[in-house]
Design an enzyme around this catalytic site. Structure first.
Site, PDB file in Angstrom:
ATOM      1  N   GLY A   1      -8.566 -12.972   0.767  1.00 13.68           N
ATOM      2  CA  GLY A   1      -9.050 -13.248   2.069  1.00 13.68           C
ATOM      3  C   GLY A   1      -8.979 -14.682   2.487  1.00 13.68           C
ATOM      4  O   GLY A   1      -9.406 -15.278   3.489  1.00 13.68           O
TER       5      GLY A   1
ATOM      6  N   ASP B   1     -10.542 -12.916  -9.564  1.00 14.39           N
ATOM      7  CA  ASP B   1      -9.081 -12.588  -9.700  1.00 14.39           C
ATOM      8  C   ASP B   1      -9.318 -11.049  -9.846  1.00 14.39           C
ATOM      9  O   ASP B   1      -9.667 -10.343 -10.518  1.00 14.39           O
ATOM     10  CB  ASP B   1      -8.559 -13.000 -11.244  1.00 14.39           C
ATOM     11  CG  ASP B   1      -7.276 -12.912 -11.456  1.00 14.39           C
ATOM     12  OD1 ASP B   1      -6.537 -11.734 -11.060  1.00 14.39           O
ATOM     13  OD2 ASP B   1      -6.531 -13.514 -12.247  1.00 14.39           O
TER      14      ASP B   1
ATOM     15  N   ASN C   1      -6.069  -6.312  -0.419  1.00 12.64           N
ATOM     16  CA  ASN C   1      -4.951  -7.093   0.399  1.00 12.64           C
ATOM     17  C   ASN C   1      -4.153  -8.122  -0.828  1.00 12.64           C
ATOM     18  O   ASN C   1      -3.176  -8.388  -0.611  1.00 12.64           O
ATOM     19  CB  ASN C   1      -5.563  -7.686   1.630  1.00 12.64           C
ATOM     20  CG  ASN C   1      -4.619  -8.905   2.053  1.00 12.64           C
ATOM     21  OD1 ASN C   1      -3.566  -8.754   2.786  1.00 12.64           O
ATOM     22  ND2 ASN C   1      -4.935  -9.930   1.522  1.00 12.64           N
TER      23      ASN C   1
ATOM     24  N   TYR D   1       8.032  -5.721  -7.175  1.00 14.57           N
ATOM     25  CA  TYR D   1       7.503  -5.896  -5.724  1.00 14.57           C
ATOM     26  C   TYR D   1       7.688  -4.435  -5.268  1.00 14.57           C
ATOM     27  O   TYR D   1       6.653  -4.082  -4.491  1.00 14.57           O
ATOM     28  CB  TYR D   1       7.653  -7.143  -5.118  1.00 14.57           C
ATOM     29  CG  TYR D   1       7.046  -7.377  -3.533  1.00 14.57           C
ATOM     30  CD1 TYR D   1       5.998  -8.205  -3.686  1.00 14.57           C
ATOM     31  CD2 TYR D   1       7.399  -6.906  -2.310  1.00 14.57           C
ATOM     32  CE1 TYR D   1       5.215  -8.359  -2.615  1.00 14.57           C
ATOM     33  CE2 TYR D   1       6.651  -6.924  -1.302  1.00 14.57           C
ATOM     34  CZ  TYR D   1       5.549  -7.845  -1.237  1.00 14.57           C
ATOM     35  OH  TYR D   1       4.926  -8.147  -0.254  1.00 14.57           O
TER      36      TYR D   1
ATOM     37  N   ALA E   1       8.327  -1.602  -6.448  1.00 14.00           N
ATOM     38  CA  ALA E   1       7.674  -0.610  -7.240  1.00 14.00           C
ATOM     39  C   ALA E   1       6.414  -0.516  -6.740  1.00 14.00           C
ATOM     40  O   ALA E   1       5.562   0.407  -6.404  1.00 14.00           O
ATOM     41  CB  ALA E   1       7.926  -0.659  -8.526  1.00 14.00           C
TER      42      ALA E   1
ATOM     43  N   ILE F   1       5.784 -12.143   7.933  1.00  8.52           N
ATOM     44  CA  ILE F   1       4.565 -12.893   8.394  1.00  8.52           C
ATOM     45  C   ILE F   1       4.545 -14.208   7.824  1.00  8.52           C
ATOM     46  O   ILE F   1       4.487 -14.346   6.685  1.00  8.52           O
ATOM     47  CB  ILE F   1       3.323 -11.916   8.145  1.00  8.52           C
ATOM     48  CG1 ILE F   1       3.528 -10.607   8.474  1.00  8.52           C
ATOM     49  CG2 ILE F   1       2.090 -12.536   9.075  1.00  8.52           C
ATOM     50  CD1 ILE F   1       3.584 -10.307  10.186  1.00  8.52           C
TER      51      ILE F   1
HETATM   52  N1  LIG Z   1       3.484 -12.395   4.567  1.00  7.24           N
HETATM   53  C1  LIG Z   1       4.368 -11.354   4.671  1.00  7.24           C
HETATM   54  O1  LIG Z   1       5.486 -11.436   5.241  1.00  7.24           O
HETATM   55  C2  LIG Z   1       3.887 -10.004   4.021  1.00  7.24           C
HETATM   56  C3  LIG Z   1       4.865  -8.987   4.140  1.00  7.24           C
HETATM   57  C4  LIG Z   1       4.522  -7.959   3.695  1.00  7.24           C
HETATM   58  C5  LIG Z   1       3.337  -7.659   3.017  1.00  7.24           C
HETATM   59  N2  LIG Z   1       2.527  -8.762   2.579  1.00  7.24           N
HETATM   60  C6  LIG Z   1       1.582  -8.588   1.760  1.00  7.24           C
HETATM   61  O2  LIG Z   1       0.325  -9.130   2.582  1.00  7.24           O
HETATM   62  C7  LIG Z   1      -0.683  -9.475   1.431  1.00  7.24           C
HETATM   63  C8  LIG Z   1      -1.248 -10.788   1.769  1.00  7.24           C
HETATM   64  O3  LIG Z   1      -0.349 -11.847   1.436  1.00  7.24           O
HETATM   65  P1  LIG Z   1       0.021 -13.190   2.387  1.00  7.24           P
HETATM   66  O4  LIG Z   1       1.431 -13.076   2.818  1.00  7.24           O
HETATM   67  O5  LIG Z   1      -1.164 -13.298   3.230  1.00  7.24           O
HETATM   68  O6  LIG Z   1       0.005 -14.241   1.307  1.00  7.24           O
HETATM   69  P2  LIG Z   1      -0.807 -15.527   0.945  1.00  7.24           P
HETATM   70  O7  LIG Z   1      -0.402 -16.044  -0.288  1.00  7.24           O
HETATM   71  O8  LIG Z   1      -0.970 -16.176   2.097  1.00  7.24           O
HETATM   72  O9  LIG Z   1      -2.231 -14.726   0.976  1.00  7.24           O
HETATM   73  C9  LIG Z   1      -2.497 -14.222  -0.557  1.00  7.24           C
HETATM   74  C10 LIG Z   1      -4.020 -14.447  -1.044  1.00  7.24           C
HETATM   75  O10 LIG Z   1      -4.150 -13.594  -2.271  1.00  7.24           O
HETATM   76  C11 LIG Z   1      -4.684 -14.286  -3.174  1.00  7.24           C
HETATM   77  N3  LIG Z   1      -4.367 -13.908  -4.470  1.00  7.24           N
HETATM   78  C12 LIG Z   1      -2.956 -13.876  -5.244  1.00  7.24           C
HETATM   79  N4  LIG Z   1      -3.464 -13.399  -6.404  1.00  7.24           N
HETATM   80  C13 LIG Z   1      -4.874 -12.925  -6.442  1.00  7.24           C
HETATM   81  C14 LIG Z   1      -5.610 -12.242  -7.259  1.00  7.24           C
HETATM   82  N5  LIG Z   1      -4.884 -12.062  -8.788  1.00  7.24           N
HETATM   83  N6  LIG Z   1      -6.715 -12.266  -7.314  1.00  7.24           N
HETATM   84  C15 LIG Z   1      -7.273 -12.452  -6.150  1.00  7.24           C
HETATM   85  N7  LIG Z   1      -6.635 -13.094  -5.082  1.00  7.24           N
HETATM   86  C16 LIG Z   1      -5.228 -13.261  -5.313  1.00  7.24           C
HETATM   87  C17 LIG Z   1      -4.123 -15.776  -2.932  1.00  7.24           C
HETATM   88  O11 LIG Z   1      -4.893 -16.762  -3.480  1.00  7.24           O
HETATM   89  C18 LIG Z   1      -4.138 -16.004  -1.384  1.00  7.24           C
HETATM   90  O12 LIG Z   1      -5.270 -16.132  -0.761  1.00  7.24           O
HETATM   91  C19 LIG Z   1      -0.052  -9.059  -0.027  1.00  7.24           C
HETATM   92  O13 LIG Z   1      -0.386  -8.091  -0.411  1.00  7.24           O
HETATM   93  C20 LIG Z   1       1.472  -9.370   0.404  1.00  7.24           C
HETATM   94  O14 LIG Z   1       2.346  -8.526  -0.293  1.00  7.24           O
HETATM   95  C21 LIG Z   1       2.916 -10.007   3.275  1.00  7.24           C
END
Ligand SMILES: NC(=O)c1ccc[n+]([C@@H]2O[C@H](COP(=O)([O-])OP(=O)(O)OC[C@H]3O[C@@H](n4cnc5c(N)ncnc54)[C@H](O)[C@@H]3O)[C@@H](O)[C@H]2O)c1
Length: 276
Positions: A19, A68, A95, A178, A180, A211
């Site tokens: 978050g 984590d 998330n 990813y 999978a 995004i």
């Molecule tokens: N950005 C996109 O285009 C997109 C598309 C499809 C799916 N997603 C999914 O959305 C979700 C959020 O990604 P985002 O794009 O906002 O990325 P982001 O990197 O901006 O945010 C992800 C957050 O998760 C935290 N994080 C990572 N590993 C962690 C762990 N082991 N424990 C706790 N926190 C952890 C990070 O520190 C970060 O704050 C992910 O599941 C990603 O796969 C993103």
């Protein structure tokens, strides 16, 4: 029924993993700005501190804990603490996720997309595979499990997992683990939805398209990349975390009380194909 009641998240106790950035931060802001009490759990202590301080300055009820999601005992303890603070959990967003780096192809160079040796399946390391599955699949499992432990006795709750267009559509530049993990997340979501429906708990997935966030080192913030990607999105623009506000409120509120086991795609039509 008034819309303001139907979509209300006022006073809700909410947890969002991952978050502190991007889509998770967007979920957290959407909920907390509408009266929810929100805990963000994130491995990035610095960003979490920065974002919670910023939101608290606006008078919003937000707290954060450095966790984590691969440390399931620490995650359980943080979820227990949030439930204690809120007197239960109304909505949980599982998330947190990472982009593992290169897939088996890289950028387009003219009409050709170059193959990448490191991303080829025969060279895919156990370390990389396990890291992605550990966060993007096992982390979701552990978060959902902890949420159900709190929601089952209270006989209510909304669980939302973040999947991806990649759950059904292969993106070769991201790679096998990813794909999978995201496909696994969706079938896991459906399985748990079926199991806990009798306890008045809904479990759904949000599948974002492209995004602009910090994922994969924040490459999506590059305007040249955005322009190129916008061309293949039918709505001709990339998405931003705010594009998730509506679906986040909907899936957390009683507006979605009779909807479970669904994956809702938020992608400007990207999954449909290229239009013009
Ligand atoms: N950005 C996109 O285009 C997109 C598309 C499809 C799916 N997603 C999914 O959305 C979700 C959020 O990604 P985002 O794009 O906002 O990325 P982001 O990197 O901006 O945010 C992800 C957050 O998760 C935290 N994080 C990572 N590993 C962690 C762990 N082991 N424990 C706790 N926190 C952890 C990070 O520190 C970060 O704050 C992910 O599941 C990603 O796969 C993103």
């Amino acid at each position: 029924m008034k819309i303001s009641d139907l979509f209300s998240v006022d006073g809700y106790g909410v947890v969002v993993t991952g978050g502190a950035s991007g889509i998770g931060l967007g979920y957290a802001e959407a909920l907390v700005s509408n009266g929810a009490r929100v805990t963000i759990l994130d491995v990035d202590a610095e960003s979490m501190e920065k974002e919670t301080v910023r939101l608290r300055k606006n008078g919003l009820d937000i707290r954060g804990e450095t966790v984590d999601v691969t440390d399931h005992a620490a995650l359980d303890a943080a979820m227990d603490e949030a439930a204690r603070v809120y007197g239960g959990l109304d909505a949980v967003f599982a998330n947190a996720g990472i982009d593992p780096g290169v897939g088996f192809v890289g950028e387009w160079v003219g009409a050709e997309r170059l193959r990448i040796r490191e991303g080829a399946i025969e060279n895919y390391s156990d370390e990389r595979w396990n890291r992605v599955i550990g966060i993007n699949l096992n982390g979701i499992f552990a978060t959902v499990r902890a949420a159900v432990r709190h929601m089952k006795p209270q006989k209510s709750g909304h669980i939302v997992v973040t999947s991806s267009l990649a759950s059904t559509r292969v993106e070769p530049a991201i790679g096998a683990a990813y794909m999978a993990a995201k496909a696994g997340v969706v079938q896991f979501m459906r399985t748990v939805a079926l199991e806990v429906a009798a306890f008045n708990i809904t479990v759904n997935a949000i599948a974002p398209g492209y995004i602009v966030t910090n994922i994969g080192g924040g490459h999506a913030k590059n305007p040249v990349e955005q322009k190129a990607v916008a061309r293949v999105i039918p709505m001709h623009r990339v998405g931003f975390p705010q594009d998730m506000d509506g679906i986040a409120i909907f899936l957390a509120s009683k507006a979605s009380d009779y909807i479970t086991g669904q994956e809702i795609i938020v992608d400007g039509g990207m999954g449909l194909g290229v239009a013009d």
